[in-house]
Design an enzyme around this catalytic site. Structure first.
Site, PDB file in Angstrom:
ATOM      1  N   LYS A 186      63.498  98.874  62.644  1.00 55.32           N
ATOM      2  CA  LYS A 186      62.659  99.152  63.471  1.00 55.32           C
ATOM      3  C   LYS A 186      61.447  99.882  63.684  1.00 55.32           C
ATOM      4  O   LYS A 186      60.964  99.219  64.714  1.00 55.32           O
ATOM      5  CB  LYS A 186      63.473 101.048  63.588  1.00 55.32           C
ATOM      6  CG  LYS A 186      65.556 101.319  63.827  1.00 55.32           C
ATOM      7  CD  LYS A 186      66.344 100.185  64.124  1.00 55.32           C
ATOM      8  CE  LYS A 186      66.976 100.533  63.992  1.00 55.32           C
ATOM      9  NZ  LYS A 186      68.076  99.535  64.636  1.00 55.32           N
ATOM     10  N   CYS A 206      62.095 101.550  68.582  1.00 56.31           N
ATOM     11  CA  CYS A 206      61.470 100.736  67.669  1.00 56.31           C
ATOM     12  C   CYS A 206      59.895 101.023  68.539  1.00 56.31           C
ATOM     13  O   CYS A 206      58.959 100.694  67.410  1.00 56.31           O
ATOM     14  CB  CYS A 206      61.906  99.731  67.957  1.00 56.31           C
ATOM     15  SG  CYS A 206      63.468  98.749  66.902  1.00 56.31           S
ATOM     16  N   GLU A 225      64.128  92.733  66.135  1.00 56.35           N
ATOM     17  CA  GLU A 225      64.674  93.068  65.285  1.00 56.35           C
ATOM     18  C   GLU A 225      65.904  92.020  65.076  1.00 56.35           C
ATOM     19  O   GLU A 225      66.806  92.023  65.371  1.00 56.35           O
ATOM     20  CB  GLU A 225      65.096  93.897  65.868  1.00 56.35           C
ATOM     21  CG  GLU A 225      66.560  95.332  64.995  1.00 56.35           C
ATOM     22  CD  GLU A 225      66.873  96.011  65.200  1.00 56.35           C
ATOM     23  OE1 GLU A 225      65.880  96.655  65.906  1.00 56.35           O
ATOM     24  OE2 GLU A 225      67.571  97.243  64.333  1.00 56.35           O
ATOM     25  N   GLN A 248      49.425 116.874  71.426  1.00 55.01           N
ATOM     26  CA  GLN A 248      48.518 117.297  70.080  1.00 55.01           C
ATOM     27  C   GLN A 248      47.934 116.292  70.311  1.00 55.01           C
ATOM     28  O   GLN A 248      47.046 116.119  69.224  1.00 55.01           O
ATOM     29  CB  GLN A 248      49.681 117.543  68.995  1.00 55.01           C
ATOM     30  CG  GLN A 248      51.220 118.318  68.495  1.00 55.01           C
ATOM     31  CD  GLN A 248      51.503 118.156  67.659  1.00 55.01           C
ATOM     32  OE1 GLN A 248      50.877 118.770  66.663  1.00 55.01           O
ATOM     33  NE2 GLN A 248      52.881 117.835  67.893  1.00 55.01           N
ATOM     34  N   VAL A 287      61.195  97.689  73.653  1.00 51.92           N
ATOM     35  CA  VAL A 287      62.554  98.533  73.310  1.00 51.92           C
ATOM     36  C   VAL A 287      62.578  98.512  72.342  1.00 51.92           C
ATOM     37  O   VAL A 287      62.723  97.750  70.934  1.00 51.92           O
ATOM     38  CB  VAL A 287      63.790  97.510  74.648  1.00 51.92           C
ATOM     39  CG1 VAL A 287      63.356  97.439  76.232  1.00 51.92           C
ATOM     40  CG2 VAL A 287      64.321  96.363  73.761  1.00 51.92           C
ATOM     41  N   THR A 288      63.447 100.405  71.870  1.00 54.18           N
ATOM     42  CA  THR A 288      63.377 101.044  73.234  1.00 54.18           C
ATOM     43  C   THR A 288      62.670 102.014  72.627  1.00 54.18           C
ATOM     44  O   THR A 288      61.742 102.165  71.517  1.00 54.18           O
ATOM     45  CB  THR A 288      65.070 101.702  72.550  1.00 54.18           C
ATOM     46  OG1 THR A 288      65.372 102.107  71.827  1.00 54.18           O
ATOM     47  CG2 THR A 288      66.058 100.197  72.962  1.00 54.18           C
ATOM     48  N   LYS A 300      61.534  91.269  62.195  1.00 55.00           N
ATOM     49  CA  LYS A 300      61.453  92.695  61.782  1.00 55.00           C
ATOM     50  C   LYS A 300      63.371  92.856  60.944  1.00 55.00           C
ATOM     51  O   LYS A 300      63.514  92.636  61.899  1.00 55.00           O
ATOM     52  CB  LYS A 300      61.011  93.533  62.220  1.00 55.00           C
ATOM     53  CG  LYS A 300      61.123  93.688  63.492  1.00 55.00           C
ATOM     54  CD  LYS A 300      59.660  94.344  64.744  1.00 55.00           C
ATOM     55  CE  LYS A 300      60.925  95.133  65.310  1.00 55.00           C
ATOM     56  NZ  LYS A 300      62.353  95.663  65.523  1.00 55.00           N
ATOM     57  N   ASP A 322      61.219  93.295  70.257  1.00 51.63           N
ATOM     58  CA  ASP A 322      62.315  93.479  70.713  1.00 51.63           C
ATOM     59  C   ASP A 322      62.665  93.079  72.027  1.00 51.63           C
ATOM     60  O   ASP A 322      63.549  94.109  72.569  1.00 51.63           O
ATOM     61  CB  ASP A 322      62.942  94.419  70.301  1.00 51.63           C
ATOM     62  CG  ASP A 322      62.155  94.950  68.843  1.00 51.63           C
ATOM     63  OD1 ASP A 322      62.065  94.201  67.818  1.00 51.63           O
ATOM     64  OD2 ASP A 322      62.588  95.327  68.261  1.00 51.63           O
TER      65      ASP A 322
HETATM   66  N1  TIU Z   1      64.121  97.891  69.774  1.00 53.73           N
HETATM   67  C1  TIU Z   1      65.169  98.606  68.759  1.00 53.73           C
HETATM   68  O1  TIU Z   1      64.723  99.543  69.911  1.00 53.73           O
HETATM   69  N2  TIU Z   1      66.112  98.268  69.048  1.00 53.73           N
HETATM   70  C2  TIU Z   1      67.249  98.967  68.799  1.00 53.73           C
HETATM   71  O2  TIU Z   1      68.371  99.221  67.833  1.00 53.73           O
HETATM   72  N3  TIU Z   1      67.200 100.363  69.915  1.00 53.73           N
HETATM   73  C3  TIU Z   1      68.677 101.075  69.594  1.00 53.73           C
HETATM   74  O3  TIU Z   1      68.293 102.028  70.526  1.00 53.73           O
HETATM   75  N4  TIU Z   1      69.769 101.644  69.616  1.00 53.73           N
END
Ligand code: TIU
Length: 231
Positions: free
Chosen positions: A141, A171, A81, A211, A166-167, A138, A33
């Site tokens: 997430k 995701c 996304e 872990q 990210v993030t 996609k 993303d």
């Molecule tokens: N790609 C992804 O992480 N989508 C999000 O919506 N991330 C947020 O941190 N909101």
């Protein structure tokens, strides 16, 4: 599998909780993303009040890792996304979540927010996919949910992933957990993932490697590049 293959190439990257061993022929670089609306000043992420510089810090390390990966002739996969223009794949709960003034499908600074085909939905120019590199669209997430990612990876004989993007806590973490349950070992280069929130960056990485590596391994992209260059 690769352990019995006489041509297997076992590379090692220093990592936590212990070194990550992989055969590059069976390892995909999965970039999550890296879309303009999340990363560019003036995009959706910034319009929501987020500091996009925290995410942009990942662009250059990913660019270097991707360049090394491509130079070695290895498989890189990109995700985005987003949703269909008619919003038929957008769960109503996701649409109204956050009660934001602008949401998915609304006009944004770079076209309709998180809609496929809009400028803001596309990948930043620094990391733009090359022809032939799979791009997985996609709706959720996690990159495995409602996509053909697992089929693409298993048809290509992949058993390990290097996950960037990210993030970190959203995701990237969701995708690493999905991959782990499907039998993939995941290495996450800490400098190649980003969060709008420094505390989530730190904890998102800790959760992966805790872990004994419950979801995967965490290290640095320079060490991954060095491992490729030694090969
Ligand atoms: N790609 C992804 O992480 N989508 C999000 O919506 N991330 C947020 O941190 N909101």
């Amino acid at each position: 599998m690769s352990g019995q293959d006489p041509t297997a190439n076992r590379l090692e990257i220093p990592a936590e909780p212990y070194p990550f061993v992989f055969d590059p022929k069976h390892t995909a670089l999965l970039i999550i993303d890296m879309q303009r609306d999340f990363l560019e000043p003036g995009g959706f992420g910034e319009a929501l009040g987020n500091d996009v510089s925290q995410l942009r810090a990942a662009i250059e390390p990913i660019r270097r890792l991707l360049a090394a990966w491509r130079a070695a002739g290895l498989l890189a996969i990109h995700t985005r996304e987003g949703h269909r223009p008619d919003l038929s794949d957008l769960p109503p709960a996701k649409k109204i979540r956050g009660k934001s003034a602008i949401g998915i499908g609304d006009p944004g600074p770079m076209g309709r927010i998180l809609i496929r085909g809009e400028p803001g939905h596309d990948i930043v120019p620094e990391l733009y996919p090359w022809p032939g590199e799979p791009v997985v669209d996609k709706p959720g997430k996690g990159a495995f949910f409602a996509t053909d990612l697992h089929a693409i990876l298993s048809n290509a004989g992949m058993n390990r992933l290097i996950v960037a993007g990210v993030t970190t806590e959203v995701c990237v973490n969701t995708t690493v957990r999905e991959a782990n349950d499907r039998g993939y070992d995941c290495f996450v280069p800490a400098d190649c993932v980003g969060s709008y929130f420094p505390e989530f960056q730190e904890m998102g990485l800790k959760m992966i490697k805790a872990q004994g590596g419950i979801f995967g391994w965490v290290g640095q992209s320079a060490d991954a590049i060095a491992a490729l260059e030694r090969a």
